[in-house]
Motif scaffolding. Structure first.
Motif, PDB file in Angstrom:
ATOM      1  N   ASP A  99       0.815  -1.226   0.000  1.00  0.00           N
ATOM      2  CA  ASP A  99       0.000   0.000   0.000  1.00  0.00           C
ATOM      3  C   ASP A  99       0.848   1.276   0.000  1.00  0.00           C
ATOM      4  OD1 ASP A  99       0.859   0.395   2.641  1.00  0.00           O
ATOM      5  OD2 ASP A  99      -1.129   0.220   3.525  1.00  0.00           O
ATOM      6  N   ARG A 130     -18.111  -0.136   3.032  1.00  0.00           N
ATOM      7  CA  ARG A 130     -18.976  -0.158   1.850  1.00  0.00           C
ATOM      8  C   ARG A 130     -20.094   0.866   1.993  1.00  0.00           C
ATOM      9  NH1 ARG A 130     -20.966  -6.132   2.198  1.00  0.00           N
ATOM     10  NH2 ARG A 130     -21.312  -5.249   4.252  1.00  0.00           N
ATOM     11  N   PRO A 139      -9.129   8.768   1.471  1.00  0.00           N
ATOM     12  CA  PRO A 139     -10.095   8.967   0.385  1.00  0.00           C
ATOM     13  C   PRO A 139     -10.710   7.635  -0.049  1.00  0.00           C
ATOM     14  CG  PRO A 139      -8.039  10.121  -0.071  1.00  0.00           C
ATOM     15  CD  PRO A 139      -7.809   9.265   1.139  1.00  0.00           C
ATOM     16  N   ARG A 140     -11.979   7.670  -0.370  1.00  0.00           N
ATOM     17  CA  ARG A 140     -12.686   6.472  -0.790  1.00  0.00           C
ATOM     18  C   ARG A 140     -12.000   5.759  -1.958  1.00  0.00           C
ATOM     19  NH1 ARG A 140     -16.667   4.204   1.566  1.00  0.00           N
ATOM     20  NH2 ARG A 140     -17.396   5.679   3.052  1.00  0.00           N
ATOM     21  N   SER A 141     -11.406   6.530  -2.855  1.00  0.00           N
ATOM     22  CA  SER A 141     -10.725   5.927  -4.009  1.00  0.00           C
ATOM     23  C   SER A 141      -9.497   5.121  -3.593  1.00  0.00           C
ATOM     24  CB  SER A 141     -10.327   7.009  -5.015  1.00  0.00           C
ATOM     25  OG  SER A 141      -9.445   7.944  -4.402  1.00  0.00           O
ATOM     26  N   ASP A 142      -8.936   5.394  -2.409  1.00  0.00           N
ATOM     27  CA  ASP A 142      -7.764   4.662  -1.920  1.00  0.00           C
ATOM     28  C   ASP A 142      -8.127   3.429  -1.087  1.00  0.00           C
ATOM     29  OD1 ASP A 142      -6.106   6.489  -3.113  1.00  0.00           O
ATOM     30  OD2 ASP A 142      -5.632   7.576  -1.259  1.00  0.00           O
ATOM     31  N   PRO A 144      -9.448   0.515  -1.660  1.00  0.00           N
ATOM     32  CA  PRO A 144      -9.092  -0.834  -2.128  1.00  0.00           C
ATOM     33  C   PRO A 144      -7.657  -1.271  -1.843  1.00  0.00           C
ATOM     34  CG  PRO A 144     -10.371   0.308  -3.800  1.00  0.00           C
ATOM     35  CD  PRO A 144     -10.045   1.323  -2.734  1.00  0.00           C
ATOM     36  N   LYS A 145      -6.750  -0.344  -1.636  1.00  0.00           N
ATOM     37  CA  LYS A 145      -5.375  -0.769  -1.377  1.00  0.00           C
ATOM     38  C   LYS A 145      -5.121  -1.138   0.088  1.00  0.00           C
ATOM     39  CE  LYS A 145      -3.257   3.855  -1.140  1.00  0.00           C
ATOM     40  NZ  LYS A 145      -2.287   4.722  -1.791  1.00  0.00           N
TER      41      LYS A 145
END
Length: 188
Positions: A99, A130, A139-142, A144-145
């Protein structure tokens, strides 16, 4: 933390009244594992004192290192005949290898393998990231890592949404798992 401190005496009392030969350990973590506050002990007074000294401290919001906390507890080892339970309480996703964080050395897959190999039941209390109304410290975009304790616990134990129940309910569920009744059937 205050709710946890208020219920820990009841939890330990219930475990003691069940005549379980219990040992306790306490690990704290933020971005890194802070320290072993208590390595394995059956001294309930000492363990309760360590729990009561916990406090929230300010700091950067963002991923914590619950995977390293799990691996730290696993490194302590267990008695061969022990019912092994790790309770993780966190309000953030976890760092994991890859990450970009310098101290991320464990992956979800590795932690699950180590938990399974050790025969440990993982009980994780964390947000459900979720849910769009849950505000992670990243941030929500991060998301998944990072490792989601909900995913890990659903594979190897029990996950409880930190936002859907108070700590009294959470610790009652935990107490039920630890002190549950076992029925053994024998046929000759």
């Amino acid at each position: 933390i205050k709710a946890l401190q208020l219920k820990v005496r009841d939890l330990i009392s219930k475990i003691n009244s069940s005549k379980l030969d219990a040992k306790y350990s306490l690990i704290t973590f933020k971005a890194d594992v802070e320290a072993a506050k208590v390595n394995w002990t059956n001294d309930t007074g000492y363990f309760i004192d360590a729990i009561e000294k916990l406090s929230a401290s300010s700091g950067d919001s963002g991923p914590e290192n619950s995977l390293s906390g799990i691996e730290t507890v696993l490194s302590f080892g267990f008695r061969p005949d022990a019912q092994k339970v790790i309770l993780v309480i966190t309000d953030e996703p976890s760092h994991q290898k890859g990450d970009g964080y310098r101290n991320s050395t464990y992956t979800v897959e590795g932690a699950n393998k180590n938990l399974s190999t050790s025969g440990v039941i993982l009980i994780a209390v964390s947000p459900d990231f979720r849910n769009p109304s849950v505000d992670p410290g990243v941030p929500r975009s991060d998301l998944p890592k990072y490792a989601d304790m909900r995913v890990i616990a659903n594979e190897i134990g029990l996950w409880i949404d930190i936002n859907s129940a108070d700590f009294s309910t959470i610790l009652d569920q935990f107490k039920g798992i630890l002190t549950g009744t076992y029925a053994i059937e024998y046929t000759s």
